[in-house]
Design an enzyme around this catalytic site. Sequence first.
Site, PDB file in Angstrom:
ATOM      1  N   HIS A 474       0.842  -1.204   0.000  1.00 54.88           N
ATOM      2  CA  HIS A 474       0.000   0.000   0.000  1.00 54.88           C
ATOM      3  C   HIS A 474       0.875   1.252   0.000  1.00 54.88           C
ATOM      4  CE1 HIS A 474      -3.212  -2.599   2.265  1.00 54.88           C
ATOM      5  NE2 HIS A 474      -3.148  -2.896   0.981  1.00 54.88           N
ATOM      6  N   ILE A 475       1.887   1.285  -0.846  1.00 55.60           N
ATOM      7  CA  ILE A 475       2.826   2.397  -0.875  1.00 55.60           C
ATOM      8  C   ILE A 475       2.108   3.710  -1.205  1.00 55.60           C
ATOM      9  CG2 ILE A 475       3.400   1.844  -3.274  1.00 55.60           C
ATOM     10  CD1 ILE A 475       6.196   2.930  -2.773  1.00 55.60           C
TER      11      ILE A 475
END
Length: 491
Positions: A474-475
């Site tokens: 989930h950068i």
Amino acid sequence: MAERDSWDYVVVGAGAAGCVLAERLSRGRRYSVLVLEAGGRDWSPLHHVPAGKLFTLGNPRYDWRYRTEADPSRFNRTEVWPRGKVVGGSTTINGLFYVRGNPGDFDRWATLGNRGWSYADVLPHFKALEAYGGQGDPEFRGTAGALRISDMPAPHMLSERFVRAAEEIGLGRARDYNGEVQDGASLAQTTIHRGFRQSAAKAFLHPAVREGRVTLVSRASVQRIEIEAGAATGVTFARGGRVRTVRARREVLVAAGAVGSPHLLLLSGIGPADQLREAKVDLVRDVPGVGQNLQEHAGVWIVQGVKPGIRTANMDYNPLGVVRQGLRYLTTRQGAIGTPTAQCVAFLRTSPAEDSPDVQVHFMPMGYRIDKSAIEVLKTPAMMAVPNVNRPDSRGELRLDPEHPRGPPRLYPRLLESPRDVERMIAACRLIRRIFAAPAFSEAVAEELFPGPAVQSDGEWERVLRERVGPVFHIAGTCKMGSDAGAVVDA
């Protein structure tokens, strides 16, 4: 693509943002819209069958597989971070959970001076995007949007027990975590409709392309944004060995994700001046925040053994199980092939002092490990839970490779740089052990397989975390919004 050289809007990236932007801008056919995507088309059945994630994640045909630099906060480990290399971006290879974010997150953005970003401001847009098929409060949920959202189809019995166990230890059940209250555990809401993945491309982009409102060009690698007199006028891209420049009469929209967007800005001369000089890229504007503020949900896999006779989803992935599940999917669009590997989500507070859930937990009625970003299902029957810190304090960065600036950028994670993140993770791991020890699981649990019952003290937990914590994919944060010195874009 026809030999046309100008469009009203040029959108770089056919991921979550790019697909929605293209569809919205093309409504009414007032504007011409071109979408350029570096990945290939989403034509494989693996892109549409929910269990296809097991075969697309880590597959270089569909995944960029970015290699990180050594992380000093985790014994200098490196790893591969997946990003969708396909039309639809990471929504075509992700875990199919639908989570909006906590209302407090948006209100904090507004408090920092970002007008128009409070929860009250963004809620109408969330409602307009979705067609939720569950029992949602119409004040918070939409039913007429393009993105079809469904409650977990045919959940595993262990998933039902996980939710019940969370209730038994006082963590509560979330009636609708995308509704008024996020706290508690529940079966997940999914981007699945009638057994098929609902990617951003399927929901938004493909209908606009079919109707002739949008032109999509795949395998088009944008090399730079063309800038004249301080304004973006178009882009130059390579495709099939040929380099072309197209002009945007109104705007260039950079929607290439938390890796691709800052990388393209840097290649276009927008970013930290010293970094651009080192990479021999002509400076257009010194913007120190480009590539900074990198955030990721750091998670750890807690694997719980089960007693003999307890059926876990691991058994669906042996040869006989695949045949059985294949027949079930063909006849009902349900079962392991039509269901995400993770089935439950819990939003928890590790301390009463937290004003909103600070930890998220994914539960899977199976055990697997991630090796070099590819998923390997365990042969041992197991179930597992993965906690992550929702709003990490740890920050990494993305930089150009000075020797090969057009190659993959360098990612510096530093996932456990903040002691507070470690404390929250330890607290979350202990909560998970309490869930597995609850009465709802009394007939199912055997010995913990990882990290094992010998790990008890804070010091032992911290070592396990620094050895084994990895990304949950989930950068975010590398083109920060705001008005401070680190911001890249305004509100």
